[in-house]
Design a protein around this motif. Structure first.
Motif, PDB file in Angstrom:
ATOM      1  N   SER A 264      29.716  38.105  28.110  1.00  9.15           N
ATOM      2  CA  SER A 264      30.246  39.072  28.942  1.00  9.15           C
ATOM      3  C   SER A 264      30.042  40.667  28.265  1.00  9.15           C
ATOM      4  O   SER A 264      30.004  40.673  26.893  1.00  9.15           O
ATOM      5  CB  SER A 264      31.716  38.954  29.391  1.00  9.15           C
ATOM      6  N   GLY A 265      30.387  41.664  29.078  1.00 11.94           N
ATOM      7  CA  GLY A 265      30.246  42.978  28.357  1.00 11.94           C
ATOM      8  C   GLY A 265      28.849  43.519  28.326  1.00 11.94           C
ATOM      9  O   GLY A 265      27.997  43.155  28.937  1.00 11.94           O
TER      10      GLY A 265
ATOM     11  N   PHE B 130      19.395  33.122  25.796  1.00 10.45           N
ATOM     12  CA  PHE B 130      19.574  31.949  25.594  1.00 10.45           C
ATOM     13  C   PHE B 130      18.843  30.879  26.514  1.00 10.45           C
ATOM     14  O   PHE B 130      18.363  29.930  26.414  1.00 10.45           O
ATOM     15  CB  PHE B 130      21.168  31.700  25.957  1.00 10.45           C
ATOM     16  N   LYS B 131      18.399  31.417  28.044  1.00 13.79           N
ATOM     17  CA  LYS B 131      17.611  30.715  28.903  1.00 13.79           C
ATOM     18  C   LYS B 131      16.558  30.524  28.426  1.00 13.79           C
ATOM     19  O   LYS B 131      15.726  29.464  28.252  1.00 13.79           O
ATOM     20  CB  LYS B 131      17.672  31.415  30.136  1.00 13.79           C
TER      21      LYS B 131
ATOM     22  N   LEU C  72      28.178  35.727  37.076  1.00 15.35           N
ATOM     23  CA  LEU C  72      29.388  35.490  37.798  1.00 15.35           C
ATOM     24  C   LEU C  72      29.962  36.660  38.421  1.00 15.35           C
ATOM     25  O   LEU C  72      29.454  37.786  37.900  1.00 15.35           O
ATOM     26  CB  LEU C  72      30.460  34.773  37.014  1.00 15.35           C
ATOM     27  N   ASP C  73      30.744  36.873  39.410  1.00 13.20           N
ATOM     28  CA  ASP C  73      31.290  38.143  39.932  1.00 13.20           C
ATOM     29  C   ASP C  73      32.289  38.494  38.918  1.00 13.20           C
ATOM     30  O   ASP C  73      33.121  37.776  38.562  1.00 13.20           O
ATOM     31  CB  ASP C  73      32.093  37.929  41.271  1.00 13.20           C
TER      32      ASP C  73
ATOM     33  N   HIS D 239      28.249  36.022  32.345  1.00 13.61           N
ATOM     34  CA  HIS D 239      27.170  35.143  32.665  1.00 13.61           C
ATOM     35  C   HIS D 239      27.541  33.873  32.238  1.00 13.61           C
ATOM     36  O   HIS D 239      28.075  33.769  31.062  1.00 13.61           O
ATOM     37  CB  HIS D 239      25.854  35.419  32.065  1.00 13.61           C
ATOM     38  N   ARG D 240      27.407  32.653  32.923  1.00 14.78           N
ATOM     39  CA  ARG D 240      27.752  31.412  32.420  1.00 14.78           C
ATOM     40  C   ARG D 240      26.467  30.751  32.250  1.00 14.78           C
ATOM     41  O   ARG D 240      25.441  30.747  32.988  1.00 14.78           O
ATOM     42  CB  ARG D 240      28.382  30.597  33.641  1.00 14.78           C
ATOM     43  N   ILE D 241      26.610  29.911  31.160  1.00 11.03           N
ATOM     44  CA  ILE D 241      25.341  29.287  30.474  1.00 11.03           C
ATOM     45  C   ILE D 241      25.720  27.774  30.250  1.00 11.03           C
ATOM     46  O   ILE D 241      26.745  27.493  29.645  1.00 11.03           O
ATOM     47  CB  ILE D 241      24.818  29.944  29.193  1.00 11.03           C
ATOM     48  N   ASN D 242      24.691  26.952  30.959  1.00 11.28           N
ATOM     49  CA  ASN D 242      25.002  25.424  30.778  1.00 11.28           C
ATOM     50  C   ASN D 242      23.881  24.694  30.074  1.00 11.28           C
ATOM     51  O   ASN D 242      22.816  25.480  30.599  1.00 11.28           O
ATOM     52  CB  ASN D 242      25.276  24.880  32.121  1.00 11.28           C
TER      53      ASN D 242
END
Length: 350
Positions: A31-32, A42-43, A78-79, A87-90
């Protein structure tokens, strides 16, 4: 935990759950300021030529520390409930080994190359100076001998030790070494997207985006470097510039390329990896309209760039192009063609 060898800063793991034997799933958030291009990096990493990525605890050892191969991964915003985007990373990773079970392996496929910039017959391999237990290993006979560096060079990111492949028993010999997880990646080759901004902001935060796949859509200049040599390329502006690291003054020093009618008109990245970056560059003579292609390779620890003619390039390198690139070009007609992997320790035991 984080893959500190490839990316750094602003990462915390929210979940790490074992799946099938040897697999882990993890989830974390960034974030940020700059979270969008960090998440994209990362993707890209999860879909790159980087294999056996070190994954380890940043402050403490964990049961998951080791080398992993990416199996799948995704990122999504994400909101944001706070200032800045989240951002969420899985990802799902498969274990490839650990420092206890494997050594790092620098594998070579030596080749003669069509280099019109000289006729030296030199090849080099470079390891981080933080590495230990370096040895030449012959996979056919499963025998090894100690490896001794011929030089040490100071890069922007740390020292590297240089080895001469001619010291190896055979051309199939690998250069094996041990390296702490947190030292991996520090002196590797890398590619940046300048995004049209300076590398650091007023608070010394990195603004450039790290690039891991050739298909990356660049928003700014293409920057290829290894901590000793830096190429800055902009095919839209038809420019190429170079710099070398001045260790004494801890700064980049501009290299004056030759005066020529040849311009860079296209950059096609073909490989981005930890020990080498490769691209095919198209140049055009602004006076005649003639074009010529050069393959480019920058290796870890190298002090110059290898420019060679592709196998289907019908002409030798024009003199004006040699003038342009000569100040930064390697003069060797041999290449180690190194790649990074792992070697199981049991195979090296006597």
């Amino acid at each position: 935990m984080a893959s500190q060898s490839a990316l750094s800063g602003g990462v915390s793991v929210a979940e790490a759950v074992s799946l099938e034997p040897g697999q882990i799933r993890f989830e974390f958030f960034v974030s940020g300021e700059g979270s969008d291009y960090i998440a994209n990096a990362f993707k890209e990493l999860l879909n790159s030529d980087y294999q056996e990525i070190p994954f380890f605890g940043v402050t403490n050892e964990t049961e998951f520390d080791g080398y992993y191969v990416p199996e799948s991964g995704s990122t999504r915003p994400l909101d944001a409930q706070v200032v800045g985007e989240i951002h969420r990373i899985n990802a799902v990773l498969s274990e490839a080994g650990t420092k206890a079970s494997h050594l790092r392996s620098l594998q070579t496929t030596p080749a003669d190359v069509a280099n019109d910039f000289g006729n030296d017959q030199t090849r080099e391999l470079a390891l981080p100076s933080a590495a230990s237990n370096s040895k030449w290993f012959d996979p056919d006979s499963e025998s090894w001998t100690s490896a001794t560096p011929t030089a040490t060079r100071t890069t922007q990111f740390g020292d590297v030790d240089v080895f001469d492949p001619a010291d190896a028993p055979t051309t199939k010999t690998e250069l094996l070494y041990d390296l702490p997880y947190d030292q991996a990646g520090r002196t590797d080759t890398r590619v940046w997207d300048s995004r049209g901004v300076s590398k650091l902001d007023a608070d010394s935060n990195v603004q450039w985006a790290k690039v891991f796949v050739p298909s990356h859509e660049f928003a700014g200049e293409i920057i290829v470097e290894n901590g000793l040599v830096r190429l800055t390329m902009d095919d839209a502006a038809q420019t190429i510039t170079a710099a070398t690291w001045d260790a004494g003054n801890s700064e980049w020093s501009t290299v004056s390329l030759g005066t020529s009618d040849w311009d860079l008109v296209d950059v096609d990245l073909t490989h981005i990896g930890p020990v080498a970056v490769e691209a095919q560059l198209l140049f055009e003579d602004s006076a005649s309209g003639d074009q010529h292609t050069q393959n480019m390779r920058l290796s870890r620890g190298a002090t110059d760039v290898l420019f060679t003619n592709p196998s289907n390039e019908p002409t030798t390198t024009p003199s004006g192009l040699i003038t342009l690139l000569g100040p930064i070009a390697s003069t060797s007609i041999e290449s180690a063609q190194e790649s990074l992997g792992l070697r199981e320790r049991w195979q090296v035991r006597r």
